[in-house]
Enzyme design. Structure first.
Site, PDB file in Angstrom:
ATOM      1  N   GLY A   1       0.829  -1.201   0.000  1.00  0.00           N
ATOM      2  CA  GLY A   1       0.000   0.000   0.000  1.00  0.00           C
ATOM      3  C   GLY A   1       0.863   1.250   0.000  1.00  0.00           C
ATOM      4  O   GLY A   1       0.475   2.293   0.515  1.00  0.00           O
TER       5      GLY A   1
ATOM      6  N   ASP B   1      -1.622  -7.050  -5.470  1.00  0.00           N
ATOM      7  CA  ASP B   1      -2.887  -7.037  -4.726  1.00  0.00           C
ATOM      8  C   ASP B   1      -2.646  -7.871  -3.468  1.00  0.00           C
ATOM      9  O   ASP B   1      -2.393  -9.093  -3.565  1.00  0.00           O
ATOM     10  CB  ASP B   1      -4.004  -7.653  -5.586  1.00  0.00           C
ATOM     11  CG  ASP B   1      -5.335  -7.713  -4.853  1.00  0.00           C
ATOM     12  OD1 ASP B   1      -5.345  -7.547  -3.613  1.00  0.00           O
ATOM     13  OD2 ASP B   1      -6.353  -7.944  -5.519  1.00  0.00           O
ATOM     14  N   VAL B   2      -2.708  -7.248  -2.309  1.00  0.00           N
ATOM     15  CA  VAL B   2      -2.317  -7.957  -1.082  1.00  0.00           C
ATOM     16  C   VAL B   2      -3.251  -9.106  -0.710  1.00  0.00           C
ATOM     17  O   VAL B   2      -2.909  -9.916   0.148  1.00  0.00           O
ATOM     18  CB  VAL B   2      -2.168  -7.008   0.136  1.00  0.00           C
ATOM     19  CG1 VAL B   2      -1.048  -6.008  -0.086  1.00  0.00           C
ATOM     20  CG2 VAL B   2      -3.476  -6.328   0.491  1.00  0.00           C
TER      21      VAL B   2
ATOM     22  N   SER C   1      -5.534   1.002  13.731  1.00  0.00           N
ATOM     23  CA  SER C   1      -6.302   2.253  13.704  1.00  0.00           C
ATOM     24  C   SER C   1      -6.944   2.470  15.066  1.00  0.00           C
ATOM     25  O   SER C   1      -7.196   1.493  15.795  1.00  0.00           O
ATOM     26  CB  SER C   1      -7.402   2.139  12.641  1.00  0.00           C
ATOM     27  OG  SER C   1      -8.351   3.175  12.787  1.00  0.00           O
TER      28      SER C   1
ATOM     29  N   TYR D   1     -14.174  -2.833   9.495  1.00  0.00           N
ATOM     30  CA  TYR D   1     -12.855  -2.201   9.625  1.00  0.00           C
ATOM     31  C   TYR D   1     -12.337  -2.310  11.070  1.00  0.00           C
ATOM     32  O   TYR D   1     -11.169  -2.621  11.294  1.00  0.00           O
ATOM     33  CB  TYR D   1     -12.997  -0.738   9.203  1.00  0.00           C
ATOM     34  CG  TYR D   1     -11.723   0.063   9.103  1.00  0.00           C
ATOM     35  CD1 TYR D   1     -10.878  -0.048   7.991  1.00  0.00           C
ATOM     36  CD2 TYR D   1     -11.381   0.979  10.097  1.00  0.00           C
ATOM     37  CE1 TYR D   1      -9.734   0.728   7.890  1.00  0.00           C
ATOM     38  CE2 TYR D   1     -10.236   1.756   9.998  1.00  0.00           C
ATOM     39  CZ  TYR D   1      -9.422   1.619   8.890  1.00  0.00           C
ATOM     40  OH  TYR D   1      -8.283   2.396   8.789  1.00  0.00           O
TER      41      TYR D   1
ATOM     42  N   ALA E   1     -11.191  -5.815  11.731  1.00  0.00           N
ATOM     43  CA  ALA E   1      -9.905  -6.070  11.066  1.00  0.00           C
ATOM     44  C   ALA E   1      -8.762  -5.383  11.811  1.00  0.00           C
ATOM     45  O   ALA E   1      -7.706  -5.979  12.047  1.00  0.00           O
ATOM     46  CB  ALA E   1      -9.958  -5.575   9.616  1.00  0.00           C
ATOM     47  N   LYS E   2      -8.993  -4.126  12.212  1.00  0.00           N
ATOM     48  CA  LYS E   2      -7.908  -3.368  12.847  1.00  0.00           C
ATOM     49  C   LYS E   2      -7.601  -3.892  14.252  1.00  0.00           C
ATOM     50  O   LYS E   2      -6.451  -3.838  14.703  1.00  0.00           O
ATOM     51  CB  LYS E   2      -8.255  -1.873  12.871  1.00  0.00           C
ATOM     52  CG  LYS E   2      -8.255  -1.222  11.475  1.00  0.00           C
ATOM     53  CD  LYS E   2      -6.952  -1.475  10.715  1.00  0.00           C
ATOM     54  CE  LYS E   2      -6.716  -0.494   9.580  1.00  0.00           C
ATOM     55  NZ  LYS E   2      -5.508  -0.850   8.790  1.00  0.00           N
TER      56      LYS E   2
HETATM   57  P1  NAD Z   1      -4.805   5.597   1.127  1.00  0.00           P
HETATM   58  O1  NAD Z   1      -6.082   5.266   0.466  1.00  0.00           O
HETATM   59  O2  NAD Z   1      -4.152   6.914   0.852  1.00  0.00           O
HETATM   60  O3  NAD Z   1      -3.718   4.473   0.869  1.00  0.00           O
HETATM   61  C1  NAD Z   1      -4.045   3.108   0.859  1.00  0.00           C
HETATM   62  C2  NAD Z   1      -3.178   2.430  -0.163  1.00  0.00           C
HETATM   63  O4  NAD Z   1      -3.470   1.031  -0.132  1.00  0.00           O
HETATM   64  C3  NAD Z   1      -3.453   2.933  -1.596  1.00  0.00           C
HETATM   65  O5  NAD Z   1      -2.240   3.206  -2.256  1.00  0.00           O
HETATM   66  C4  NAD Z   1      -4.200   1.758  -2.229  1.00  0.00           C
HETATM   67  O6  NAD Z   1      -4.006   1.652  -3.633  1.00  0.00           O
HETATM   68  C5  NAD Z   1      -3.586   0.579  -1.475  1.00  0.00           C
HETATM   69  N1  NAD Z   1      -4.406  -0.638  -1.498  1.00  0.00           N
HETATM   70  C6  NAD Z   1      -5.704  -0.788  -1.154  1.00  0.00           C
HETATM   71  N2  NAD Z   1      -6.091  -2.070  -1.322  1.00  0.00           N
HETATM   72  C7  NAD Z   1      -5.004  -2.743  -1.783  1.00  0.00           C
HETATM   73  C8  NAD Z   1      -4.761  -4.092  -2.147  1.00  0.00           C
HETATM   74  N3  NAD Z   1      -5.726  -5.030  -2.098  1.00  0.00           N
HETATM   75  N4  NAD Z   1      -3.525  -4.434  -2.561  1.00  0.00           N
HETATM   76  C9  NAD Z   1      -2.537  -3.516  -2.634  1.00  0.00           C
HETATM   77  N5  NAD Z   1      -2.704  -2.218  -2.325  1.00  0.00           N
HETATM   78  C10 NAD Z   1      -3.927  -1.835  -1.890  1.00  0.00           C
HETATM   79  O7  NAD Z   1      -5.118   5.474   2.693  1.00  0.00           O
HETATM   80  P2  NAD Z   1      -4.216   5.703   3.979  1.00  0.00           P
HETATM   81  O8  NAD Z   1      -5.018   6.545   4.873  1.00  0.00           O
HETATM   82  O9  NAD Z   1      -2.821   6.075   3.636  1.00  0.00           O
HETATM   83  O10 NAD Z   1      -4.240   4.215   4.595  1.00  0.00           O
HETATM   84  C11 NAD Z   1      -3.069   3.471   4.850  1.00  0.00           C
HETATM   85  C12 NAD Z   1      -3.335   2.555   6.034  1.00  0.00           C
HETATM   86  O11 NAD Z   1      -3.553   3.350   7.193  1.00  0.00           O
HETATM   87  C13 NAD Z   1      -4.581   1.692   5.872  1.00  0.00           C
HETATM   88  O12 NAD Z   1      -4.348   0.413   6.391  1.00  0.00           O
HETATM   89  C14 NAD Z   1      -5.609   2.416   6.697  1.00  0.00           C
HETATM   90  O13 NAD Z   1      -6.613   1.547   7.146  1.00  0.00           O
HETATM   91  C15 NAD Z   1      -4.741   2.927   7.818  1.00  0.00           C
HETATM   92  N6  NAD Z   1      -5.303   4.029   8.588  1.00  0.00           N
HETATM   93  C16 NAD Z   1      -5.613   5.214   7.996  1.00  0.00           C
HETATM   94  C17 NAD Z   1      -6.157   6.237   8.766  1.00  0.00           C
HETATM   95  C18 NAD Z   1      -6.531   7.578   8.191  1.00  0.00           C
HETATM   96  O14 NAD Z   1      -7.150   8.384   8.915  1.00  0.00           O
HETATM   97  N7  NAD Z   1      -6.194   7.888   6.950  1.00  0.00           N
HETATM   98  C19 NAD Z   1      -6.369   6.037  10.134  1.00  0.00           C
HETATM   99  C20 NAD Z   1      -6.022   4.810  10.691  1.00  0.00           C
HETATM  100  C21 NAD Z   1      -5.491   3.824   9.917  1.00  0.00           C
END
Ligand code: NAD
Length: 245
Positions: A13, A58-59, A136, A148, A151-152
């Site tokens: 990601g 794709d993870v 999260s 979510y 999962a988290k």
């Molecule tokens: P984002 O959407 O900017 O980035 C997520 C990335 O994951 C993207 O580049 C997307 O293409 C990639 N992705 C999604 N599904 C995928 C798959 N099946 N295979 C490969 N790549 C995949 O979001 P973000 O906010 O940077 O999120 C990153 C992590 O942080 C996530 O796990 C999210 O749950 C977690 N998170 C985010 C927040 C927030 O407030 N933004 C808060 C807590 C946790």
């Protein structure tokens, strides 16, 4: 600081948001970074910007994840794994579909399990390595996020189990649990509830003790610490990166 000089890193990601900021931070400290993401165009852009390599992955696919780990460990080493791939499919429990549930669990839980499993095979062999999983604040429960939050919360249990099983091989596993971070993910939530992203951030900031939302770099800095030798005696921990307790 050049804490990752000569080290090989895989960020799933890693194309956007927190993953991209982490990839950039680790690269700026000397790491050779592989950016694995199913958004190949964005992964390539990020990899070019930070002097790393992009891999389409794709993870949720075992074959893709194993290929990404093999690409990152081409030199025979894999020092760091950071699992950032994530999606949201928010809905109240009575409206949540099987698809909403399966997609989120598959991406976060199965995706992280597959990456951790493939990475530990290399890391235990070399007798060192560090993983950071991304949980999260929603792990503590959040309206509209049954999938979510489950999962988290699961990722926190996975982190602790990895720490227990892999410690004797010199491999550490830790977890960050971000709060509101300004990325495409939170932008998507703003769109869903019909608010401008600016207003959504301002409203969220009022509830946060530090009175601002987080930026991807706020999380990347903590991940870099956990991956580095500065955290050499830290494993199985969850650090909340949320601007408050
Ligand atoms: P984002 O959407 O900017 O980035 C997520 C990335 O994951 C993207 O580049 C997307 O293409 C990639 N992705 C999604 N599904 C995928 C798959 N099946 N295979 C490969 N790549 C995949 O979001 P973000 O906010 O940077 O999120 C990153 C992590 O942080 C996530 O796990 C999210 O749950 C977690 N998170 C985010 C927040 C927030 O407030 N933004 C808060 C807590 C946790």
């Amino acid at each position: 600081m050049r804490r990752f000089e000569g080290q090989t890193v895989l960020v799933t990601g890693g194309a956007k948001g927190i993953g991209a900021a982490t990839a950039a931070r680790l690269a700026s400290e000397g790491a050779q970074v592989v950016v694995a993401d199913f958004d190949e165009a964005a992964a390539t852009e990020t990899a070019e910007r930070i002097g790393g390599r992009a891999v389409r992955c794709d993870v949720t696919s075992r074959a893709d994840v194993e290929a990404a780990v093999a690409a990152a460990a081409e030199s025979g080493r894999l020092d760091v794994l950071v699992t950032c791939a994530g999606i949201i499919r928010d809905n109240l429990i009575h409206k949540m579909t099987d698809d909403d549930w399966e997609a989120v669990i598959a991406t976060h839980l199965r995706g992280t399990f597959l990456a951790a499993q493939a990475a530990q095979a290399v890391m235990t062999q070399q007798g060192s390595g560090s993983m950071v999983l991304v949980s999260s604040v929603s792990a503590l429960g959040n309206r509209g996020q049954a999938n979510y939050s489950a999962a988290k919360a699961g990722l926190q249990g996975l982190t602790k189990t990895l720490a227990i099983e892999l410690g004797r091989f010199g491999v550490r596993a830790n977890c960050v649990a971000p709060g509101f971070i300004a990325t495409a993910m939170t932008q998507q939530t703003a769109e869903r509830i019909g608010m401008s992203f600016d207003d959504f951030q301002a409203t969220a900031a009022e509830q946060i003790p530090l009175r601002r939302v987080g930026q991807p770099e706020d999380v990347a800095g903590v991940i870099a610490f956990l991956c580095s030798d500065d955290a050499a005696y830290v494993t199985g921990q969850v650090i909340y990166v949320s601007g408050g307790p």
